[in-house]
Design an enzyme around this catalytic site. Structure first.
Site, PDB file in Angstrom:
ATOM      1  N   ALA A  71      34.800  46.344  40.948  1.00  0.00           N
ATOM      2  CA  ALA A  71      35.876  45.075  40.972  1.00  0.00           C
ATOM      3  C   ALA A  71      35.876  44.704  39.241  1.00  0.00           C
ATOM      4  O   ALA A  71      36.754  44.064  38.944  1.00  0.00           O
ATOM      5  CB  ALA A  71      35.304  43.864  41.541  1.00  0.00           C
ATOM      6  N   SER A  72      35.098  45.359  38.418  1.00  0.00           N
ATOM      7  CA  SER A  72      35.084  44.926  37.039  1.00  0.00           C
ATOM      8  C   SER A  72      35.956  45.469  36.221  1.00  0.00           C
ATOM      9  O   SER A  72      36.363  46.598  36.101  1.00  0.00           O
ATOM     10  CB  SER A  72      33.526  45.366  36.386  1.00  0.00           C
ATOM     11  N   THR A  73      36.868  44.418  35.668  1.00  0.00           N
ATOM     12  CA  THR A  73      37.994  45.013  34.884  1.00  0.00           C
ATOM     13  C   THR A  73      37.702  45.601  33.772  1.00  0.00           C
ATOM     14  O   THR A  73      38.438  46.937  33.444  1.00  0.00           O
ATOM     15  CB  THR A  73      38.807  43.495  34.360  1.00  0.00           C
TER      16      THR A  73
END
Lengths: 199, 199
Positions: free
Chosen positions: A10-12
Site C-alpha cells: 500500500a506504500s506510495t
C-alpha cells in the site's frame, strides 16, 4: 552482499522504489531480498488506524505532489488511486510464501503497477490473479496456497521481524543490521553496502 | 530568483540544511530568504504536543542515526543535545525582527551550532547573547527588541503564513508557491528553481 527491501504494497513511496531498486543494486553487485510486510500492525502500535497521509491531510496532499515529481523524474506513470491505502494482504501472503521463486520480483512490480499506475483494487483476488497471469504463472494453485494457514503465519512472522529489527515505515532497507528508511535513502543504503562490503 | 528556507530552530534536519543551503543556492545564483517560524502551533493542530520524534520513539532513534550519517557526509559536527526539542522562541523572534540585517544568516547558523554542535540551551538568553556577540553584534538592544510586542506579532504572523502556505514541517522550501519538505529535498527545490527560472 545483500540489501533487504522491506515494503508494504500500500506504500506510495515504495512504488518508485520497487521499480528502480534492481538496476541500482545490480550496478553495485548487490542481491535484492524482497521482504513484504504489513504496516497496519506497526502503525497500530503508533496509535494510527489509517495511513498517516490520511490522518495528517496537509502532509498527505504534499506527499502526492512529491511522489508525482519523483515519478516524473524516472518516467514512471502515476495515477492517484481512488482508494488509499489499499489492503495488500493477499499480495503480501503470496510474496512471502513464494519468496524464492524467480517470478516474485516481477509479480511484486506488477502489483505496484496495478495499484499506482492502473488504479486497480489490489484487495481483489481477480486483480491479483491477473498479476500472476501477467508474469506467466497459473493463479489457481498459488491463490489457494496464499490463503493457507502457513501463508498467514509466514506473513505474521515477517511483520514481527520487521518490528523487532526497528522498521517503522515503508520502504525500508536493511544492509546487515543497518537501517535506512525511505525511497530517498536507497542510494545511501547502497553506498553503505559498498563501503562496508565484507561478503 | 529566491528560495525561501522555512525552519524552526529546534528542528534536527534543519541543522545540516542551514549549514549547506547558502553554498548550494549561490551556485545556482539563487537568493536564500531565511524564514524562521514555530513548529509548535503547527504540530498542535496535528494533535501533537511534543516532537513526533519523541512521540514515536522508534522513529526518533532512527532519526538521530540518520542525522549522524548526513552530518558525517558533510563533515558537520553533531552532538545529540541532552534536551530535545529546545524552544527556539527567542532566537526566532530575533531572526524575524532583524530579518534584513546582513548578520542574520550567521546568527541563525550560530544558534543551530549552539543547539546541535555544542549542546547548549538555546532557550537561555545568555546563550543567545553569546550567539549575537559571536557574529559581532551588541546583544543588549537586540534582546530588548526581541521581547517587544512587535517581535512577538511578527513571529506569530510568520507562523500563520507558514500554515497558510501549506508548511507542516521543518525544513521546508518554497520557490514561488512550489513546496518542498525536508533537507533531502533541498537539491530538488534548487533544481526546480533552475528549471522554472523567470526572474
Amino acid at each position: 552482499m545483500k540489501i533487504e527491501f522491506w515494503f508494504d504494497f500500500a506504500s506510495t513511496y515504495s512504488y518508485p522504489c520497487a521499480m528502480r531498486i534492481e538496476s541500482l543494486a545490480e550496478k553495485s553487485n548487490l542481491e535484492v531480498v524482497w521482504r513484504p510486510f504489513l504496516l497496519g500492525p506497526i502503525f497500530n502500535k503508533q496509535g494510527w488506524n489509517d495511513s498517516p497521509f490520511n490522518i495528517y491531510k496537509v502532509k498527505g496532499e504534499y506527499m502526492w505532489k512529491d511522489l508525482q515529481r519523483i515519478c516524473n523524474d524516472i518516467d514512471l506513470p502515476l495515477k492517484r488511486p481512488d482508494k488509499f491505502p489499499q489492503n495488500g494482504l493477499l499480495a503480501a501472503r503470496i510474496a512471502v510464501t513464494f519468496a524464492n521463486e524467480p517470478w516474485i520480483p516481477s509479480f511484486i512490480k506488477s502489483v505496484f503497477s496495478a495499484n499506482f499506475e492502473h488504479n486497480e483494487n489490489i484487495t481483489s483476488p481477480s486483480v491479483i490473479s491477473d498479476c500472476l497471469t501477467l508474469v506467466g504463472e497459473n493463479p489457481e494453485d498459488i491463490m489457494k496456497e496464499a490463503n493457507s494457514d502457513i501463508a498467514k503465519e509466514l506473513l505474521r512472522q515477517q511483520t514481527d521481524e520487521a518490528l523487532t529489527r526497528g522498521i517503522f515505515g515503508s520502504p525500508s532497507f536493511l544492509v546487515d543490521e543497518e537501517l535506512f528508511w525511505g525511497d530517498d535513502r536507497l542510494e545511501r543504503a547502497i553506498k553503505w553496502a559498498n563501503d562496508n562490503r565484507s561478503h
